[in-house]
Design an enzyme around this catalytic site. Structure first.
Site, PDB file in Angstrom:
ATOM      1  CG  ASP A  35      -2.019   1.015   1.166  1.00 38.93           C
ATOM      2  OD1 ASP A  35      -1.929   1.948   0.359  1.00 38.93           O
ATOM      3  OD2 ASP A  35      -2.998   0.875   1.921  1.00 38.93           O
ATOM      4  CB  CYS A  75      -6.747   2.581  -1.129  1.00 40.82           C
ATOM      5  SG  CYS A  75      -6.910   0.949  -0.406  1.00 40.82           S
ATOM      6  CG  HIS A 125     -10.063   0.131   1.963  1.00 41.91           C
ATOM      7  ND1 HIS A 125      -9.144   1.149   1.883  1.00 41.91           N
ATOM      8  CD2 HIS A 125     -11.181   0.699   2.473  1.00 41.91           C
ATOM      9  CE1 HIS A 125      -9.665   2.275   2.322  1.00 41.91           C
ATOM     10  NE2 HIS A 125     -10.912   2.031   2.691  1.00 41.91           N
TER      11      HIS A 125
END
Length: 471
Positions: A35, A75, A125
């Site tokens: 990430d 993201c 997510h």
């Protein structure tokens, strides 16, 4: 009894989705997702400061897409495109903290339908129901083995869920604990004899920057950090401090990658496992006076992209110039496993190219911000854009017209904006026409972000453009 059994099988074949195929023995896939790890922050990419020996070794064995981009560099949009092979305005995840539709056809569903075991560990997510919420099996998009949490960046006090809604805690620095679980999963699957696809999704090196284990933080002193030349002087002290912590996370993750690669060898499946290493987006880290992501500069946009192949191509490293985008990953992985690519997919299949064949692209890929939000909200300069990234050029338009044009070959730090420069007019005209052609082919009208928010029915904070979420 036999008649009823064969009728059941026949009905199953007639009414199963088109992407469900007969069981197949194929290569395993280990997909390592980080990430906010930007492309230049690796030893193999020429960075002499950050210590990433295990990933550098992986790069020597891999096809390195040196112009890989996160097409919507934030993201959730990347993750949704990774799993579906679709662009953000198709799957609808162009903001953080919204749900990937359950009707989506994902890589995990396709591979499970083809006889693969599917596993996911780490940051998810994509459920959009609060960052600490339990994700039940029916909303896991085809993943069977599950040790995950929607989202956290508290790397030393994080938790996760398995198959029940009872919280479980990762011991210590979560990347290390997650790696231990991944290693055991690899061992177990190698004994089971069933091909598997495992997504190992780490939360770092995303900020907060100074929470890596102390032994890694001691490797980097801010005063010794060398900066990219596009960091303004008044931000250099902050950039050095943040990079020291960022690099500490990077080196900690590098050790995790080394452990995973060693486990593949120990389990005897090293040569029959495709390994991918990448990130969901980069991090500006004060280049151009900017922080974080969403932005169209290379520090935000470009991501590491390594494919270590299996079989006869195993361990044959090389570097390629062709851009590859987020939506291209699913079809490429399915192509490498010789599985049928669903008709819902919009991305390109680079599997033939990886094995020495023809480049499936025209050398350009689209970059986009459908609606700015959060850390790049409008009050901080955030705005919609569409652009092209080629091996050499970056061209970007906002709603007012041409905005950025860089020759990345002669200007690798993007310090000389050629947009509307008379001498660059022919180049700008050509790139603008190419962008228009691609947007038309994709059905992208390039509207104000509010139009897409209304289209998908999202409720956002009017000041930040962010979908409210709970921790």
């Amino acid at each position: 009894m036999q008649v009823r059994f064969f009728v059941f099988i026949l009905i199953g074949c007639l009414f199963s989705p088109g992407w469900v195929q007969a069981e197949k023995t194929g290569p395993n896939i280990l997909f390592i997702l980080t990430d906010q790890w930007r492309a230049p922050s690796l030893g193999y990419a020429g960075n002499e400061q950050v210590q990433t020996p295990h990933i550098d070794e992986l790069a020597r064995q891999s096809v390195n897409f040196q112009n890989a981009v996160s097409g919507c560099p934030v993201c959730c949009p990347f993750r949704a495109s990774l799993l579906t092979g679709q662009r953000p305005l198709t799957h609808g995840v162009f903001l953080n903290d919204v749900q990937l539709p359950e009707k989506s056809v994902t890589i995990a569903e396709v591979m499970a339908g083809s006889g693969y075991a599917t596993g996911f560990i780490g940051k998810w997510h994509l459920d959009g129901r609060g960052r600490s919420a339990f994700t039940p099996p029916e909303r896991r998009q085809g993943f069977q083995f599950w040790r995950a949490l929607e989202c956290t960046h508290n790397y030393n006090k994080s938790f996760y869920y398995g198959d029940s809604p009872e919280r479980q805690t990762w011991e210590g620095y979560d990347a290390f604990a997650q790696t231990r679980v991944a290693r055991q999963y690899i061992r177990d699957q190698s004994k089971a004899g069933q091909p598997f696809v495992l997504f190992m999704s780490y939360g770092s090196p995303h900020n907060p920057y100074h929470t890596a284990p102390p032994e890694y933080q001691r490797l980097y002193q801010p005063e010794k950090i060398k900066l990219r030349p596009n960091v303004p002087k008044d931000q250099q002290a902050a950039a050095k401090k943040e990079l020291a912590g960022y690099y500490a996370h990077c080196t900690a993750l590098d050790d995790c990658v080394g452990d995973l690669m060693a486990t593949l060898k120990e389990a005897g499946i090293d040569q029959n496992t495709i390994v991918v290493f990448t990130s969901d987006h980069g991090d500006m880290l004060h280049s151009h006076g900017e922080i974080r992501k969403q932005k169209p500069w290379d520090e935000s946009l470009r991501v590491p992209m390594l494919f270590r192949l299996n079989g006869a191509e195993h361990g044959k490293g090389r570097t390629v110039d062709s851009p590859i985008n987020s939506e291209d990953l699913m079809p490429t992985l399915l192509g490498l496993c010789e599985l049928t690519i669903p008709q819902t997919v919009e991305g390109l299949d680079y599997s033939g190219y990886l094995r020495g064949g023809k480049n499936p692209s025209d050398g350009a890929t689209v970059i986009t911000c459908p609606s700015p939000f959060g850390e790049w909200q409008r009050s901080r300069g955030g705005k919609e854009y569409r652009g092209l990234r080629t091996a050499r050029y970056t061209y970007v338009r906002d709603l007012n017209g041409p905005w950025l044009l860089y020759d990345n070959e002669t200007d690798p730090y993007q310090q000389n904006n050629l947009c509307n420069d008379p001498e660059s007019a022919p180049l700008q005209t050509r790139l603008d026409a190419a962008l228009n052609k691609k947007l038309a082919a994709q059905g992208d009208q390039f509207l104000h972000g509010s139009k897409y928010i209304d289209q998908f029915g999202y409720k956002v904070n009017p000041k930040t453009g962010t979908v409210p979420y709970t921790n």
